[in-house]
Design a protein around this motif. Structure first.
Motif, PDB file in Angstrom:
ATOM      1  N   THR A 177      -3.072  -3.431  -6.724  1.00 49.78           N
ATOM      2  CA  THR A 177      -3.152  -2.273  -5.823  1.00 49.78           C
ATOM      3  C   THR A 177      -3.631  -1.058  -6.603  1.00 49.78           C
ATOM      4  OG1 THR A 177      -0.822  -1.794  -6.231  1.00 49.78           O
ATOM      5  CG2 THR A 177      -1.340  -3.074  -4.269  1.00 49.78           C
ATOM      6  N   THR A 178      -4.695  -1.271  -7.344  1.00 48.06           N
ATOM      7  CA  THR A 178      -5.253  -0.154  -8.111  1.00 48.06           C
ATOM      8  C   THR A 178      -6.035   0.756  -7.192  1.00 48.06           C
ATOM      9  OG1 THR A 178      -7.163  -1.550  -8.615  1.00 48.06           O
ATOM     10  CG2 THR A 178      -5.402  -1.446 -10.254  1.00 48.06           C
ATOM     11  N   ALA A 179      -6.088   2.016  -7.556  1.00 53.59           N
ATOM     12  CA  ALA A 179      -6.781   2.992  -6.712  1.00 53.59           C
ATOM     13  C   ALA A 179      -7.766   3.798  -7.542  1.00 53.59           C
ATOM     14  CB  ALA A 179      -5.764   3.932  -6.064  1.00 53.59           C
ATOM     15  N   GLN A 192      -4.639  24.596   0.625  1.00 54.89           N
ATOM     16  CA  GLN A 192      -5.339  23.527   1.330  1.00 54.89           C
ATOM     17  C   GLN A 192      -5.906  22.510   0.348  1.00 54.89           C
ATOM     18  OE1 GLN A 192      -8.145  24.566   4.399  1.00 54.89           O
ATOM     19  NE2 GLN A 192      -7.050  26.452   4.924  1.00 54.89           N
ATOM     20  N   SER A 193      -6.453  23.002  -0.743  1.00 58.54           N
ATOM     21  CA  SER A 193      -7.035  22.114  -1.737  1.00 58.54           C
ATOM     22  C   SER A 193      -5.980  21.174  -2.324  1.00 58.54           C
ATOM     23  CB  SER A 193      -7.694  22.931  -2.852  1.00 58.54           C
ATOM     24  OG  SER A 193      -8.260  22.077  -3.823  1.00 58.54           O
ATOM     25  N   ALA A 194      -4.786  21.712  -2.594  1.00 55.65           N
ATOM     26  CA  ALA A 194      -3.713  20.886  -3.153  1.00 55.65           C
ATOM     27  C   ALA A 194      -3.277  19.801  -2.174  1.00 55.65           C
ATOM     28  CB  ALA A 194      -2.513  21.772  -3.522  1.00 55.65           C
ATOM     29  N   ILE A 195      -3.098  20.166  -0.910  1.00 57.42           N
ATOM     30  CA  ILE A 195      -2.697  19.196   0.096  1.00 57.42           C
ATOM     31  C   ILE A 195      -3.757  18.112   0.247  1.00 57.42           C
ATOM     32  CG2 ILE A 195      -2.223  18.854   2.557  1.00 57.42           C
ATOM     33  CD1 ILE A 195       0.064  20.207   1.192  1.00 57.42           C
ATOM     34  N   ASN A 243      -5.899  12.681  -0.509  1.00 60.06           N
ATOM     35  CA  ASN A 243      -7.004  11.847  -0.963  1.00 60.06           C
ATOM     36  C   ASN A 243      -6.514  10.733  -1.879  1.00 60.06           C
ATOM     37  OD1 ASN A 243     -10.025  11.651  -0.952  1.00 60.06           O
ATOM     38  ND2 ASN A 243      -9.690  11.786  -3.160  1.00 60.06           N
ATOM     39  N   ILE A 244      -5.620  11.085  -2.779  1.00 63.84           N
ATOM     40  CA  ILE A 244      -5.104  10.082  -3.714  1.00 63.84           C
ATOM     41  C   ILE A 244      -4.219   9.072  -3.000  1.00 63.84           C
ATOM     42  CG2 ILE A 244      -3.570   9.781  -5.689  1.00 63.84           C
ATOM     43  CD1 ILE A 244      -4.769  12.274  -6.894  1.00 63.84           C
ATOM     44  N   MET A 245      -3.399   9.544  -2.060  1.00 62.03           N
ATOM     45  CA  MET A 245      -2.550   8.621  -1.316  1.00 62.03           C
ATOM     46  C   MET A 245      -3.398   7.693  -0.449  1.00 62.03           C
ATOM     47  SD  MET A 245       0.978  10.640  -0.365  1.00 62.03           S
ATOM     48  CE  MET A 245       0.284  11.703   0.884  1.00 62.03           C
ATOM     49  N   ALA A 246      -4.457   8.212   0.167  1.00 60.37           N
ATOM     50  CA  ALA A 246      -5.330   7.371   0.988  1.00 60.37           C
ATOM     51  C   ALA A 246      -5.984   6.282   0.146  1.00 60.37           C
ATOM     52  CB  ALA A 246      -6.392   8.232   1.665  1.00 60.37           C
ATOM     53  N   SER A 247      -6.425   6.661  -1.051  1.00 61.78           N
ATOM     54  CA  SER A 247      -7.045   5.673  -1.934  1.00 61.78           C
ATOM     55  C   SER A 247      -6.061   4.578  -2.302  1.00 61.78           C
ATOM     56  CB  SER A 247      -7.573   6.353  -3.195  1.00 61.78           C
ATOM     57  OG  SER A 247      -8.600   7.265  -2.881  1.00 61.78           O
ATOM     58  N   GLY A 299       0.814  -1.207   0.000  1.00 64.83           N
ATOM     59  CA  GLY A 299       0.000   0.000   0.000  1.00 64.83           C
ATOM     60  C   GLY A 299       0.846   1.255   0.000  1.00 64.83           C
ATOM     61  N   ALA A 300       1.940   1.221   0.762  1.00 62.92           N
ATOM     62  CA  ALA A 300       2.817   2.378   0.833  1.00 62.92           C
ATOM     63  C   ALA A 300       3.530   2.624  -0.496  1.00 62.92           C
ATOM     64  CB  ALA A 300       3.837   2.189   1.947  1.00 62.92           C
ATOM     65  N   GLU A 301       3.885   1.556  -1.189  1.00 59.43           N
ATOM     66  CA  GLU A 301       4.494   1.713  -2.513  1.00 59.43           C
ATOM     67  C   GLU A 301       3.527   2.396  -3.468  1.00 59.43           C
ATOM     68  OE1 GLU A 301       5.521  -2.267  -3.466  1.00 59.43           O
ATOM     69  OE2 GLU A 301       7.247  -2.311  -2.086  1.00 59.43           O
ATOM     70  N   GLU A 302       2.241   2.060  -3.359  1.00 60.20           N
ATOM     71  CA  GLU A 302       1.237   2.697  -4.198  1.00 60.20           C
ATOM     72  C   GLU A 302       1.117   4.179  -3.869  1.00 60.20           C
ATOM     73  OE1 GLU A 302      -1.385   2.550  -7.361  1.00 60.20           O
ATOM     74  OE2 GLU A 302      -0.096   0.965  -6.577  1.00 60.20           O
ATOM     75  N   VAL A 303       1.254   4.515  -2.582  1.00 62.31           N
ATOM     76  CA  VAL A 303       1.242   5.911  -2.167  1.00 62.31           C
ATOM     77  C   VAL A 303       2.352   6.677  -2.874  1.00 62.31           C
ATOM     78  CG1 VAL A 303       1.750   7.441  -0.224  1.00 62.31           C
ATOM     79  CG2 VAL A 303       0.136   5.578   0.068  1.00 62.31           C
ATOM     80  N   ALA A 304       3.554   6.108  -2.900  1.00 65.43           N
ATOM     81  CA  ALA A 304       4.689   6.793  -3.530  1.00 65.43           C
ATOM     82  C   ALA A 304       4.448   6.990  -5.024  1.00 65.43           C
ATOM     83  CB  ALA A 304       5.968   5.996  -3.293  1.00 65.43           C
ATOM     84  N   LYS A 305       3.893   5.973  -5.683  1.00 67.68           N
ATOM     85  CA  LYS A 305       3.636   6.082  -7.124  1.00 67.68           C
ATOM     86  C   LYS A 305       2.639   7.207  -7.421  1.00 67.68           C
ATOM     87  CE  LYS A 305       4.311   1.158  -8.095  1.00 67.68           C
ATOM     88  NZ  LYS A 305       3.610  -0.104  -8.470  1.00 67.68           N
ATOM     89  N   THR A 306       1.552   7.241  -6.643  1.00 65.57           N
ATOM     90  CA  THR A 306       0.535   8.247  -6.918  1.00 65.57           C
ATOM     91  C   THR A 306       1.037   9.644  -6.580  1.00 65.57           C
ATOM     92  OG1 THR A 306      -0.451   7.803  -4.750  1.00 65.57           O
ATOM     93  CG2 THR A 306      -1.388   6.659  -6.622  1.00 65.57           C
ATOM     94  N   ALA A 307       1.865   9.756  -5.542  1.00 63.42           N
ATOM     95  CA  ALA A 307       2.438  11.059  -5.204  1.00 63.42           C
ATOM     96  C   ALA A 307       3.352  11.546  -6.323  1.00 63.42           C
ATOM     97  CB  ALA A 307       3.198  10.978  -3.890  1.00 63.42           C
ATOM     98  N   THR A 308       4.134  10.632  -6.900  1.00 65.18           N
ATOM     99  CA  THR A 308       5.019  10.992  -8.013  1.00 65.18           C
ATOM    100  C   THR A 308       4.208  11.482  -9.206  1.00 65.18           C
ATOM    101  OG1 THR A 308       6.684   9.384  -7.310  1.00 65.18           O
ATOM    102  CG2 THR A 308       6.777  10.124  -9.598  1.00 65.18           C
ATOM    103  N   THR A 309       3.136  10.749  -9.529  1.00 67.18           N
ATOM    104  CA  THR A 309       2.303  11.107 -10.671  1.00 67.18           C
ATOM    105  C   THR A 309       1.663  12.472 -10.491  1.00 67.18           C
ATOM    106  OG1 THR A 309       1.827   8.774 -11.107  1.00 67.18           O
ATOM    107  CG2 THR A 309       0.324  10.393 -12.058  1.00 67.18           C
ATOM    108  N   LEU A 310       1.170  12.731  -9.299  1.00 73.32           N
ATOM    109  CA  LEU A 310       0.407  13.958  -9.070  1.00 73.32           C
ATOM    110  C   LEU A 310       1.295  15.191  -8.952  1.00 73.32           C
ATOM    111  CD1 LEU A 310      -2.531  14.878  -8.692  1.00 73.32           C
ATOM    112  CD2 LEU A 310      -2.180  14.713  -6.234  1.00 73.32           C
TER     113      LEU A 310
END
Length: 414
Positions: free
Chosen positions: A404-406, A304-307, A312-316, A215-226
């Motif tokens: 681990t799709t979100a 605030q909206s950006a954070i 939200n994406i990392m939680a998903s 799950g944490a690896e997915e967090v890193a991927k989505t953070a990189t993308t965003l």
């Protein structure tokens, strides 16, 4: 081997009681006031123990072997300079620069008394006898001289339950770390005695730790993308702690974060916490125009909206990975923006959890950015009853195969 929250809670009380006795004995010997720092039960892999220990600092330690109600090894570890400071307090004629025979003897005596304090505390809680061997002095920089020949230490990828306590001196640099490596058979006997429920198979907890890594690896991927900032993830450990101890672990600085409540199997809370500088980096990366982040550190509507969008994406990513492995549905709330000082950032979650439980499993995770200040502490705190039910149903063979799709919810502007 099976465990449950009641058994782990007893172990936690053992650790706290032992730390209190050890702190008192250190104060009596040195005349320096002490206080018990954070006490944790850590589920750690051997590679994580080595990484934490191998920080390039010279250390000395005192270790003893335990038999009786609890078998294993207890090890007190001082940074070298802290140990020399203690020697200087105890041995007036010492030059406190090298560990000659006199200084080694002084540190060994202190370490032995400290170990005995911890062990007496455990024995008191267990109402049993634990015998202690003659103390052994150890010195080195890496984990190898201290733990390398201890049979109970886990292999590189094996998950072990490690007792870890820290005692701090007031106004002096003489802190130290304490490690207990229990023998598995001895731990299994204690767990069987202390459990009040059917419990969780230990290999299921190992599987849950690996599930969190995915799950944490997915967090890193989505953070990189965003954000466009290349990020990596580090699962540091799975902790079992008293709820009241969680705020003690949070840095005493202004923090910016996002909190979620998640519902399903399991339910609980998820927090992403950034220091202010990291939060500004995120806003700058996601909103490529001048935003209304004020001179006093305030985060305006766009910030605030950006954070919240990133959170939200990392939680998903985190929770969808769990749901896929557990073959359940886990929904999470809309994000709640946090901007507060230290412990105040986590207090609302602790208060809500504390209505139903005293302890929590906390996944301590760090998301890091290459070349930028983007450090993120991730606290995933599941409800303990839900977690037990989920883990009992966990098929560990699904962990590596489940996707681990979100799916992401849109975040409305604050």
């Amino acid at each position: 081997m099976k465990l449950d929250v009641n058994a782990l809670g007893t172990f936690y009380r053992m650790a706290r009681e032992g730390a209190g006795l050890a702190a008192g004995r250190l104060s009596h010997m040195t005349g320096v006031e002490t206080q018990v720092g954070v006490t944790k039960l850590n589920f750690m892999r051997g590679k994580e123990i080595s990484r934490d220990f191998d920080d390039g600092v010279d250390k000395v330690g005192v270790r003893v072997k335990l038999t009786g109600a609890l078998d294993g090894h207890s090890v007190i570890v001082f940074d070298r300079e802290a140990a020399l400071s203690i020697v200087e307090t105890l041995v007036s004629e010492s030059d406190a620069e090298e560990f000659d025979e006199m200084n080694r003897s002084a540190v060994t005596e202190v370490g032995h008394i400290m170990n005995s304090g911890f062990i007496d505390g455990w024995a008191d809680v267990l109402e049993a006898v634990i015998d202690v061997s003659t103390p052994e002095f150890v010195e080195g920089v890496t984990a190898e001289p201290f733990f390398g020949d201890i049979e109970e230490t886990p292999g590189e990828n094996d998950l072990a339950l490690l007792f870890q306590s820290h005692i701090e001196t007031v106004g002096a640099e003489t802190g130290f770390r304490h490690y207990l490596f229990p023998r598995q058979r001895s731990m299994a006997r204690l767990l069987e005695r202390l459990r009040t429920s059917d419990g969780i198979d230990y290999d299921k907890l190992d599987g849950f730790d690996r599930m969190a890594e995915r799950g944490a690896e997915e967090v890193a991927k989505t953070a990189t993308t965003l954000t466009g900032i290349e990020t990596s993830v580090e699962i540091r450990r799975l902790n079992f702690v008293s709820l009241e101890a969680i705020p003690e672990q949070v840095a005493e600085e202004m923090l910016v974060g996002v909190a979620f409540e998640f519902d399903g199997t399991p339910s609980g809370y998820l927090l992403f916490l950034f220091d202010e500088e990291s939060a500004r980096e995120i806003v700058d990366a996601m909103v490529p125009m001048e935003t209304d982040v004020g001179d006093e550190g305030g985060f305006g509507e766009m910030g605030q909206s950006a954070i919240m969008e990133l959170g939200n994406i990392m939680a998903s990513g985190f929770l969808d990975g769990w749901a896929n492995v557990l073959d359940t549905a886990i929904d999470h709330s809309t994000p709640e923006f946090i901007h507060d000082l230290g412990a105040a950032a986590v207090d609302p979650v602790i208060i809500q959890l504390g209505e139903n439980q005293d302890f929590a499993f906390v996944f301590d995770t760090l998301v890091m950015a290459d070349g930028k200040e983007f450090d993120c502490e991730v606290y995933a705190i599941p409800d303990e009853d839900d977690l037990e039910r989920a883990l009992n149903d966990l098929d560990v063979d699904r962990i590596e195969d489940a996707p681990t799709t979100a799916e992401f919810q849109e975040v409305e502007n604050a």
